[in-house]
Design an enzyme around this catalytic site. Sequence first.
Site, PDB file in Angstrom:
ATOM      1  N   HIS A  32      42.377  50.040  42.606  1.00  0.00           N
ATOM      2  CA  HIS A  32      44.217  49.648  42.316  1.00  0.00           C
ATOM      3  C   HIS A  32      45.366  50.256  42.742  1.00  0.00           C
ATOM      4  O   HIS A  32      45.887  49.997  42.939  1.00  0.00           O
ATOM      5  CB  HIS A  32      44.236  50.084  40.350  1.00  0.00           C
ATOM      6  CG  HIS A  32      43.451  48.638  39.657  1.00  0.00           C
ATOM      7  ND1 HIS A  32      44.062  47.214  39.795  1.00  0.00           N
ATOM      8  CD2 HIS A  32      42.974  48.567  38.871  1.00  0.00           C
ATOM      9  CE1 HIS A  32      43.376  46.491  38.879  1.00  0.00           C
ATOM     10  NE2 HIS A  32      42.764  47.737  38.244  1.00  0.00           N
ATOM     11  N   HIS A  92      36.631  51.046  41.642  1.00  0.00           N
ATOM     12  CA  HIS A  92      37.931  49.791  40.828  1.00  0.00           C
ATOM     13  C   HIS A  92      39.014  50.025  40.485  1.00  0.00           C
ATOM     14  O   HIS A  92      40.240  49.900  41.423  1.00  0.00           O
ATOM     15  CB  HIS A  92      37.198  48.429  39.850  1.00  0.00           C
ATOM     16  CG  HIS A  92      37.964  48.518  38.629  1.00  0.00           C
ATOM     17  ND1 HIS A  92      38.462  46.540  38.759  1.00  0.00           N
ATOM     18  CD2 HIS A  92      38.917  48.661  37.767  1.00  0.00           C
ATOM     19  CE1 HIS A  92      38.627  45.703  38.100  1.00  0.00           C
ATOM     20  NE2 HIS A  92      39.593  46.863  38.088  1.00  0.00           N
ATOM     21  N   GLU A  93      39.348  51.470  40.138  1.00  0.00           N
ATOM     22  CA  GLU A  93      40.255  52.070  39.522  1.00  0.00           C
ATOM     23  C   GLU A  93      40.929  52.589  40.505  1.00  0.00           C
ATOM     24  O   GLU A  93      42.676  52.515  41.014  1.00  0.00           O
ATOM     25  CB  GLU A  93      39.768  53.311  38.377  1.00  0.00           C
ATOM     26  CG  GLU A  93      39.664  52.757  37.256  1.00  0.00           C
ATOM     27  CD  GLU A  93      40.596  51.768  36.703  1.00  0.00           C
ATOM     28  OE1 GLU A  93      41.637  51.506  36.801  1.00  0.00           O
ATOM     29  OE2 GLU A  93      39.909  50.817  35.557  1.00  0.00           O
ATOM     30  N   GLU A 119      42.477  42.073  38.595  1.00  0.00           N
ATOM     31  CA  GLU A 119      40.820  42.523  38.676  1.00  0.00           C
ATOM     32  C   GLU A 119      40.235  42.414  39.496  1.00  0.00           C
ATOM     33  O   GLU A 119      39.298  42.795  39.250  1.00  0.00           O
ATOM     34  CB  GLU A 119      40.987  41.868  36.628  1.00  0.00           C
ATOM     35  CG  GLU A 119      42.282  43.169  36.033  1.00  0.00           C
ATOM     36  CD  GLU A 119      41.692  44.539  35.967  1.00  0.00           C
ATOM     37  OE1 GLU A 119      40.651  44.830  36.293  1.00  0.00           O
ATOM     38  OE2 GLU A 119      42.750  44.667  36.115  1.00  0.00           O
TER      39      GLU A 119
END
Lengths: 186, 274
Positions: free
Chosen positions: B157, B153-154, B196
């Site tokens: 980004h 997920h990070e 998100e």
Amino acid sequence: MVAVLVIIVIIVVVLLAVALFYNGLVRTRNRVDNAWSQIDVQLKRRYDLIPNLVETVKGYAAHERQTLEAVTAARTNAISAQQTGNVGQQAQAENVLSGALKSLFAVAEAYPDLKANQNFLQLQEELTSTEDRIAYARQFYNDSVLNYNNKIQVFPRNLLASSFNFEKRVYFEGDPEATGPVKVQF
Amino acid sequence: MTESASPVARRDFHGEIRRNQWHTLVILLAFGGLITVVGVIVDLLVGLGILGVIVVLLIAALVTVAAYASATAVALAGAHARPADQSEFRRYHNLVEGLCIAAGLPKPDLYVVDDVAPNAFAAGRSPRHAVLVATTGLLDELNRVELEGVLAHELSHVKNDDILAATVAVTAVGGLVILGPVAGELMQFAVGSRREVLADASGVLITRYPPGLCAALKKIQANPAVVRHHRRAMSQLWFESPQARDDHGRGSWLDRAFDTHPPLAERIRFLESM
């Protein structure tokens, strides 16, 4: 005069477009090649870790000779299969090696001292993450192939691709037998 | 087929990236603009005339550039992060390296925060200048598959190039906090509410395993700890908003104005529907 200018402009625009498309195709193809070599890098990493693992396990479980030898033999096989360059053969040898490693770690479960050994734990972590990396490198290779094949097959790039011999690439597919249980000879 | 049914299906990465760059510019201009306005007012009061205006403009430009250049360092310092040691945090390094191979990204610099609350964030100006931060609570508490989900997920980004806007917002919007709710609006504008959910979805595209991230979200939801060092202007960076948690205790309406995260339950539902 105007007509000549218009024609010149059209030619320049077309040439520019061809150059742009061509460069884009070359970049995408290079990425596919790079993705393929990434897989080999990770496989080699696994080969390099195995002798250390075998040595460590030997120190605690010397009489598990057969399991240890199976791992060593599978590693040797995998390396020579990699050198032949036959993708199918290589995939099969890698699967046997994965299976042999799995049974080695299963055997290790019976030795509490070995399981507590810092070196062994480290090697286990390295091998697990290397297995992950191999899978991810294959995934990235397939993603790159999908992107490349799409590029060379859609209009109008396909005209350019066929005249400059950009050939379709094949996906890395898991051995169909690999989805079943892995057989390890003892 | 409603618009909200699938926020990701029709996403256009290049459009999203351009949007982020454009919003970053607006935030920096707002920041520089505010300094200029304050400076000019002071100048008028003191009566330095045109020379004063030139000085004000120069200072505003310098501070704006500094806010841009120092954003990553400020975010790291604000979270009390330290570099993650190669051998001490072997699993962390290994997982990120694997995910970077899958995503085709250079490996970012890894940092840890000594904190029991499980949380993480990514910051930086571009994929080549990116950092990943995880709390020791996250690294200790999650198993391999769950941790991989959060780290993916990070990393997405980083891949979606939305770290720039969120990182610059730390210093620029942080400097505008005196504007109160207006700064909150600016934060919403900088980061966007889809950030998100988009990262959840594209993170799963890297691991190809939604249950991993889903299990991580549930574990984090069940954990009541909140990171000790956080600032209002940094909440947009964290994996789970420290602001939302404060709602039971210290949370104020101003905190909520800065909160850009959808509720955890909503993110879990979205992943379960994949």
